[in-house]
Motif scaffolding. Structure first.
Motif: not given
Lengths: 325, 325, 325, 325, 325, 325
Positions: B183-184, B193-195, B253, D94, D142, D189-190
């Motif tokens: 996450s960012y 921006e969870h991936r 990334d 996103t 997101e 987003k966050y």
């Protein structure tokens, strides 16, 4: 050729002061977890007399904890050279030799060749079968059963003209139940005549074998019946504990249990049995015997290493008759 | 200032005869369970270079088995003076610094200060964040995520202008699943921006990491990618077994996994790893590195004590590329 | 005659350098798992002053892992002669003395005889009661309660004219919950006035006793209240961990808890406590005391052997008051 | 534009003789399971005033039991035209708009557009976010959180300058726990500033909401606070039973619960609520209101169809204040 | 003689307005729960053309909820005379015809006789086999497999010279998993060549069949392959829901799935399917077909009664090809 | 005064064509879920002859789903006036009358007063006891047992000079086991002489009562023994199903079961029994009888409403003797 050997099997007399029917080899474990370069653990393995010495099929989990079986050789059945590459199977009585994993092998000579059974990964655990003449080339046959099954153990000769196999129907996880069944085959391809042989014991009568039981060693023909070492499991509040017992099955109809040990023969009590990848496991997979009735049982210890224990056949059978469930 | 130290980190060469990529410190465990007066156990702890030596944040469960984190200091990163009182938090970017418990800390330097993350008790486990300049005063920030989460690990620098954190979404018990996500955050307060980064492996491919995985050490920047030690878990019939692996994530990334170890690097095999409050646990929380590419990894052993293991960065990366899942 | 003995109880002073309130006997375990010929394990046992020495009732699981209780005798309360045959019960206040199994005994003197309680198998675990005058003849009484119950512990004297018993209502398996209750009886046959005494603690406050708790030793009358050692359990991801704590109950109304230890007194940390049939168990079942306030606590270790630990009553009570939950 | 409509919302007066605070529409269910050609069931859906009528986002599981969301339109909010194709998402804030499945949508107008939230399948359930201006083009943003989460519900306006969302952290199955949290975002987003809002009630106090609770409708601003309908679950021996309650949250700090219904407002009692794919479910997802304080609540019935229930705002709030937990 | 009948099978055209591929008989259920004096429920039953009408084998649980199978006869396959006494078995190819219970029968004609398979209680569920020439005398054969198995369904002719059977390996409870396998036998006594045929689908792709699947009707030979109706199960939060699908298997090698329905064909939606001893069950056990391609499928409803549904073979196969997983 | 009434109890003859031993009242349910203003459901309730009519104690869960018991009165035992306020208890033989909840009452006259038992919440479910002379004032006594217990049912007279109570030891959740025990008391305060009366039946013999059983109605003295209606439970894949059976217990020693129904008497088959808060429940709590041997049994239906069923005593006992397990 059979599980009984003219040559010298491993042997140590009962330790002084001990009254135990079965006793451990003083230099256990005989095979440590890292005995081949890739291994995480070596355990639950089977040995047979072979040529002027011994051969074996060993469960070596690698450091990815992938389970596979490896051939090995020994002069004295104590010091083993285990191949660094797993057994590669060729097609036996089928082209379908899929195998997601292989573990817990057993080995026996029947008629003209060595037969190996193991827990074979085919959409879950079932019983794999293969044969070899030389422990170099192995030929995989049809799986004996549908999933889910474990602990398939062949009898060392045909019974009433058919191959006979013990097994323990399971589920697809850490099965919390399990009884021993027998099945027959005319041809090592089709199996039937399934009979229940032994069930778990009531908790009150013999708790070490009250959760699940499974065949261990290839049965040894004696005048009193088929002598078979098996494992029993109790579900403690901190997990399964595997111990070893022994049973005598009827020679003609091995679905009949003549005697079955109420006390265990061997239970986890040494550090190498109580500590390891799966603590508190004693898991027999093979037994070899000489002409004097010495028996050496090979067992997995804590899912980590291989130990050996000894007993004397006559003593054992007498004890069994006096301590039967 | 960073995880790479000009000064001397702990180091021992590979033991003679060993071919292992990672090997244990010969005097493990370096921190015993009773190393401070109130402690029941000290484990799963993190260290960083600090001034002319090292500082650390240590998980010390007390004898009521309350979990908290403590600052400590060392000249050589082996012999530690751990404070007898837990870290007391002041308000950082929020007044809401509730914490039912704190455990499994990680530490890293980013830009101008040290950041600590840990598993923070706020209606269940989630990821706590704090910063310090001196390991004396600590400033607690907003929890990164909603419960339930564990194993939050920050990258040691911003990525594309944002803070980046690995974590493992969990449930509210002994979670039987777990994958690694990233996450960012622009500001250490709001995260998005969870991936998904890495999932558990199929049992057949690499069983030691088939039940759950979690980030371990703060990633180390290398030319080949972010080098991160992580833990993997297999669910045996007698409980979870935690081992250590390593992965390389893409520098730009890091949600892209370049390589990931198929075999484990280190698995419980010493008594202090197999015996303790939770047997069979090797749990990395920190790694420090010197200019020669020596790496010392700090790991919790059996939820009881702290051990150190060593590897050489170049060797490790080459091995990883050859042993990737 | 009582739990307090004029004669010499086992004692060792606190080891040098130690600040612990309770410390282990240096020659633990005092009774090993194979101390009688049939035993698989001897643990969770109770002792009392008897004549010019001591008597005890011992849980000896045999090698069929059947659970039963055995009488034993000792001059010094360290070296024990345990009968090779289990206690055979005669009818006490009832003819119904069925018992599928017996385990975890406690013993105390009340008025004119010794009373034994244990976990009795009657369609599941409940509390068995028996009395003896001489540890030769034993007379079994009505079970105190319906199943399912464990850890029944009598007070050593009547309270307000009635017998009083602590117990821990359970379920029929490895109960994952458990609190301590008190019940009263005018006649050791009918029981009532059930009151909740102590419940598990919140995880955040004292995790070692957050899953279940059960009375351990027969309470010792002190001027500050009934002093009782008890066990507490935490459910780790690898199973239950049993530790020992201590409480003071009100002399007049022992359902009132005056003090209760927030930290544990003794938790599994020695190999014989961490390794065995059930790893990580410290389980107190008896405490004896001399005129100088020395207390020796007897506890089962890893469901395998018997250990002893010491403390000094005044010190203990002061500590308890300062470390109460 | 908002959840309050100048135009005519569905309304029926309280049935004669009834004293219920909430009552069902007499022609329920308003949307049957097969209302579009591919559907297996249509339920747990959300509606808003739109232009001179109403728009909605509907959960329609198809006959492969794949879960997706569909736009629909109505003049009277009772008779709906639901698109036969699911909503196709374009990239919003996103490019990462992965979605294994979509279910349980909510809709609200904030400032300049309609925002939709739903349970989005991204390596397990989490909260998906999208916006639309016209219910034709939808732009996916997101995911708000890491998995695992469900029942994300936006407030219809910014609070203290930030977007605010209620959600219910979950696990990856039929979660047997669940509380309501709030999180904030400066930019959709966050997300951060996570606070616990409401937890399940003690069984003794209000059992219908003792297993899990989750936000239902988009909160309605009233002078007394944010009025929100929510669902509560009790775990009966034959499965989960979902009922509806209502709460008032503080206008300035909605993590503060001002009132919360102790009795339920509506529980499964009609055949279409007690019989269906998941019996005994009443699950509110939307509420619309007119200027007279009439409120129509839309709820999923038995995971099969859509029902409507009515209440009068003033009455409801007065009742809530008198029946608060 | 075969599942295809020259005589008149039950048939109703598709209801007006319906576009369903399969539709229910308008007078369902055709057999109610109390249709014989002792029955609690009659369901999961199989029918075949017989003489100038039809015969069937019916699962009738009695009011002690003992499960057994009963023969029945009908002129029109709608109105049935079911015997009041269960089928009594004589020894077929074995003397071992133990049976703790019998349920979920299937029937088919092969070469010269009718074969019945069912779930047979032999130390748990496995597949029982019997044959009859006249539905009066029945001859029980060896169980096909070891326990645990359910849903054994024979092909109506030998394939490559061997009998072929589909089955679903299970565990000993309410199995939460299950895939379809095929096995072969030269003689209806020994079985082997086990192959996996169809596994559960991923939840995202077709959730109604994501928990377990099992063969339903005896496959019907078509030019496009073996047409087989099967059941699929989804595990909702309120229990299992059983629906019906259809597959085409390769004529030569039926372990190859040519097509398999992604949507279900029929799912519980009528009260008699949603309400009963086990709500939400549609469970096909037989299908009969006439020369015009009309197919009548017999299915158990809610483990309580028997329903019939219709489809047209050509339409069905075309739909299947267009809606395959 | 007793359960046998001189006055007119409800009665309908067996419906024409029926051969059932027990049949339902044609106007069931006699008490609907909303029969008092606060109720969510009214079920599992007990009635007795009282004055010239009848009195009862009713389980009314309110709309917060709090469980409590309410007094009610009726002239004809069909049409009931239930108080709108729950029973308020005064101190009986103890001051300790804590009660977190009350449910599932039973009522009987013994000697000089009416005794009520119920499931009483005291740190979990146990058996509460109270007495009344007039159904206006109620006096609560000591709980009979430690938690966890349910279904406490008194005999309507002393047996061998002692009060006698049936009960079903339980755990603290939706207990998946349960047998019927008897206990005795000299004084309604202290209880002992606990004996196992009836256990669940083997699945193969009578599956409807294979998971748990519990006493239902207060036993009726007949010349053949104590006639008692009880409930039995089977655990289907979709939850528990509760049915009704009947037993005859020995008059002198009611721990001896003389006869016990193998088939059920009544099982859920009407919509009001199959649909409701807990589907598929028939739960008897009371039985009244007139001089002609008519018996009316009161049972809870689907945890939602109250039904009545009828039988004729002589017929019933004859049937029972012919249909005993």
């Amino acid at each position: 050729m059979s599980n009984t050997n003219k040559t010298k099997i491993p042997w140590e007399p009962r330790p002084e002061g001990s009254k135990d029917i079965m006793w451990r080899y003083s230099k256990n474990p005989i095979i440590g977890r890292y005995s081949i370069p890739t291994s995480n653990s070596i355990f639950n393995s089977a040995v047979v007399p072979f040529k002027d010495g011994f051969a074996g099929v060993f469960r070596c989990d690698n450091k990815a904890v992938q389970m596979n079986i490896f051939a090995g050789f020994s002069k004295d059945a104590i010091n083993w050279e285990i191949n660094h590459e797993p057994i590669e199977m060729k097609a036996g009585n089928t082209e379908m030799i899929e195998s997601d994993y292989k573990y817990d092998p057993r080995v026996t000579w029947i008629e003209d060749r060595y037969w190996i059974t193991w827990c074979n990964g085919y959409h879950g655990p079932t019983i794999g079968i293969a044969y070899t003449f030389d422990f170099k080339e192995f030929f995989q046959c049809e799986n004996a059963f549908l999933p889910f099954n474990r602990n398939g153990v062949l009898f060392p000769e045909k019974i009433n003209g058919k191959y006979a196999m013990l097994s323990r129907p399971s589920d697809n996880g850490h099965t919390p139940f399990g009884d021993i069944y027998i099945s027959y085959s005319p041809d090592m391809k089709y199996w039937g005549e399934h009979r229940c042989v032994m069930k778990v014991s009531p908790f009150e009568d013999s708790a070490w074998q009250c959760t699940k039981i499974g065949a261990g060693s290839v049965p040894i023909r004696t005048k009193d019946g088929w002598l078979m070492f098996y494992h029993g499991v109790i579900n403690t509040c901190n997990g399964f504990r595997y111990s070893m017992g022994v049973a005598l099955l009827d020679l003609e109809d091995p679905s009949k249990v003549l005697y079955r040990s109420k006390p265990y023969l061997l239970a986890p009590a040494e550090t190498y049995e109580m500590q390891g990848d799966v603590p508190n496991v004693v898991f027999p997979c093979a037994a070899i015997k000489d002409d004097e009735g010495h028996i050496a049982v090979y067992y997995g210890a804590a899912d980590t290493s291989v130990g050996v224990a000894f007993c004397q056949q006559d003593e054992l059978i007498e004890w069994l008759k006096n301590n039967s469930l």
